[in-house]
Design a protein around this motif. Structure first.
Motif, PDB file in Angstrom:
ATOM      1  N   THR A 142     -26.851  37.521  18.432  1.00  0.00           N
ATOM      2  CA  THR A 142     -26.256  36.380  17.725  1.00  0.00           C
ATOM      3  C   THR A 142     -24.777  36.245  18.055  1.00  0.00           C
ATOM      4  O   THR A 142     -24.273  35.137  18.308  1.00  0.00           O
ATOM      5  CB  THR A 142     -26.423  36.546  16.202  1.00  0.00           C
TER       6      THR A 142
ATOM      7  N   ILE B 252     -27.218  31.058  15.707  1.00  0.00           N
ATOM      8  CA  ILE B 252     -27.897  31.778  14.627  1.00  0.00           C
ATOM      9  C   ILE B 252     -29.405  31.716  14.829  1.00  0.00           C
ATOM     10  O   ILE B 252     -30.109  32.730  14.728  1.00  0.00           O
ATOM     11  CB  ILE B 252     -27.511  31.186  13.259  1.00  0.00           C
TER      12      ILE B 252
ATOM     13  N   GLY C  76     -30.382  33.899  17.740  1.00  0.00           N
ATOM     14  CA  GLY C  76     -30.326  35.312  17.375  1.00  0.00           C
ATOM     15  C   GLY C  76     -31.522  35.724  16.538  1.00  0.00           C
ATOM     16  O   GLY C  76     -32.105  36.798  16.742  1.00  0.00           O
TER      17      GLY C  76
ATOM     18  N   VAL D 195     -28.294  39.339  11.089  1.00  0.00           N
ATOM     19  CA  VAL D 195     -27.461  38.143  11.197  1.00  0.00           C
ATOM     20  C   VAL D 195     -26.465  38.097  10.038  1.00  0.00           C
ATOM     21  O   VAL D 195     -25.312  37.685  10.191  1.00  0.00           O
ATOM     22  CB  VAL D 195     -28.331  36.868  11.196  1.00  0.00           C
TER      23      VAL D 195
END
Length: 444
Positions: free
Chosen positions: A184, A201, A204, A362
């Motif tokens: 990410t 995002i 990722g 994340v």
């Protein structure tokens, strides 16, 4: 009005052709989807309901602001810790309806705070808000909001748990979290152009999800065992003052974020107007009052159906800035499509199947960004960190907020028989000290 034929872009009141309208709308959905769904998974709210509420709240925001502010409403990370303190959520598991209902009531009250702030701005000007909520307060609150989530992000990412007094972690979870976090960050730093540059995002999460599949961490049988079409699960709010004290004050920390978003949009939109040789001026930067009212209405509408608190998404603003597409028609179309998606059960189940290691991998990045934004607020406003008054306000907020979040179970500070939410308590104490110390400043 003359038009620059070599420049392609859409101003807020311009409408693309139907095909482009849908395509642009899907891009906006892809950008907001990961973060909005992540909030639902972390707070124990229903995924499908959260998606539905996001779309409906966006439509309401655009209606309240009369289409003058091109913004998309998505679930806010700022409220996660406060909401979890009410729902007691465990990642990926839906909280009991009664607890979601209590949190809904707190979110509705936070929406009222935003509306009141918006009315104050409209009547007295933006400087009145900044007098009671200077960067020393709002920046510090943003810092503790982000850092208070550090513990849950780390334990969730590593699969850490304590059973019968014995602590353990899951190696598969750790590997997935590290890969998700690293990918990410690499995507967000090195992919700057095109649509891929707008969805780091999402990319990722996809990398982490793919690795989770390879490691046998996903049960696809449960995903497709549900009916294809199913209405979102609706819960109604129930009065709970503990939820109010925990959630409502968070609204004050979102005011600087709203201000920054408007200034960004004002620059971007008027630059597009200039490039298109348009003589029309889009006065977006002075619409903070309308924006706050729209935000508040969005929170209330979202919470009425069982959705979490939200905010205007910076991800969508970035997408609009890079594509030069600020059409409110695109955002409205994205909202409608999002609401339709919420009725597709397998999609909601697929999203819910994302392992905690992926989301919290994340989250380590995103929660840290929230804290960093608080630092940016303090720096951008030129706060003098050698001034005793500023240091007093900042230090009190940080220690009460962070100390209360980590030292007391559920982030509820125990004083006698009272349980006080750490972040809300820090916010209120900071505001009171700001008022108290302002008298001395004015008399000097």
């Amino acid at each position: 009005m003359s038009t620059n034929q070599t420049f392609t872009g859409y101003l807020p009141d311009e409408k693309p052709s139907f095909g482009k309208l849908v395509l642009f709308a899907v891009q906006q959905i892809l950008v907001m989807f990961p973060a909005t769904v992540m909030v639902a998974l972390l707070t124990g709210f229903h995924v499908s309901t959260t998606i539905f509420a996001s779309g409906l709240a966006t439509l309401c925001f655009l209606f309240v602001t009369k289409g003058k502010i091109p913004l998309y409403y998505g679930s806010s990370f700022s409220y996660i810790s406060a909401i979890v303190g009410i729902t007691g959520a465990t990642y990926g598991e839906v909280a009991p309806d009664i607890l979601i209902s209590q949190a809904q009531f707190g979110i509705i009250m936070s929406g009222l705070v935003s509306i009141i702030a918006g009315l104050v701005v409209n009547k007295f000007g933006q400087d009145k808000i900044e007098k009671f909520l200077p960067a020393t307060v709002t920046g510090s609150i943003a810092i503790i909001i982000g850092l208070s989530l550090a513990g849950s992000a780390m334990t969730g990412a590593l699969g850490y748990q304590v059973v019968d007094g014995v602590a353990s972690m899951d190696m598969k979870s750790a590997i997935v979290a590290i890969v998700t976090l690293t990918s990410t960050i690499l995507f967000s730093v090195y992919l700057k152009k095109g649509i891929l540059g707008q969805v780091p995002i999402l990319m990722g999460i996809l990398v982490g999800y793919g690795l989770s599949i390879a490691l046998g961490m996903i049960d696809f049988g449960s995903i497709f065992s549900q009916p294809v079409l199913q209405a979102p699960h609706i819960t109604l709010p129930s009065a709970n003052w503990k939820a109010v004290t925990a959630i409502m004050p968070i609204a004050i920390a979102t005011i600087p974020e709203s201000t920054a978003h408007l200034f960004q949009l004002d620059i971007y939109v008027n630059n597009v107007a200039k490039m298109k040789n348009s003589k029309k001026r889009y006065d977006i930067g002075n619409r903070l009052g309308s924006n706050l009212i729209g935000d508040g209405v969005g929170d209330i509408v979202s919470a009425m159906f069982g959705g979490p608190a939200g905010t205007n998404y910076g991800e969508n603003i970035s997408t609009m800035a890079i594509t030069n597409n600020f059409s409110v028609y695109v955002l409205g179309t994205a909202a409608i499509i999002t609401m339709l998606i919420s009725f597709v059960s397998p999609l909601s189940a697929l999203v819910s199947s994302i392992p905690s290691a992926v989301i919290n991998g994340v989250g380590i990045y995103l929660f840290g960004v929230i804290g960093a934004q608080g630092i940016a607020i303090i720096i951008n406003k030129g706060v003098d960190l050698f001034d005793a008054r500023n240091l007093a306000i900042i230090s009190v907020i940080l220690i009460i907020g962070l100390g209360g979040s980590f030292a007391f179970e559920g982030g509820m500070i125990l004083i006698g028989t009272w349980e006080l939410p750490a972040i809300a308590t820090a916010s209120i104490v900071g505001i009171l000290f700001n008022i108290l110390l302002s008298f001395k400043k004015e008399t000097e």
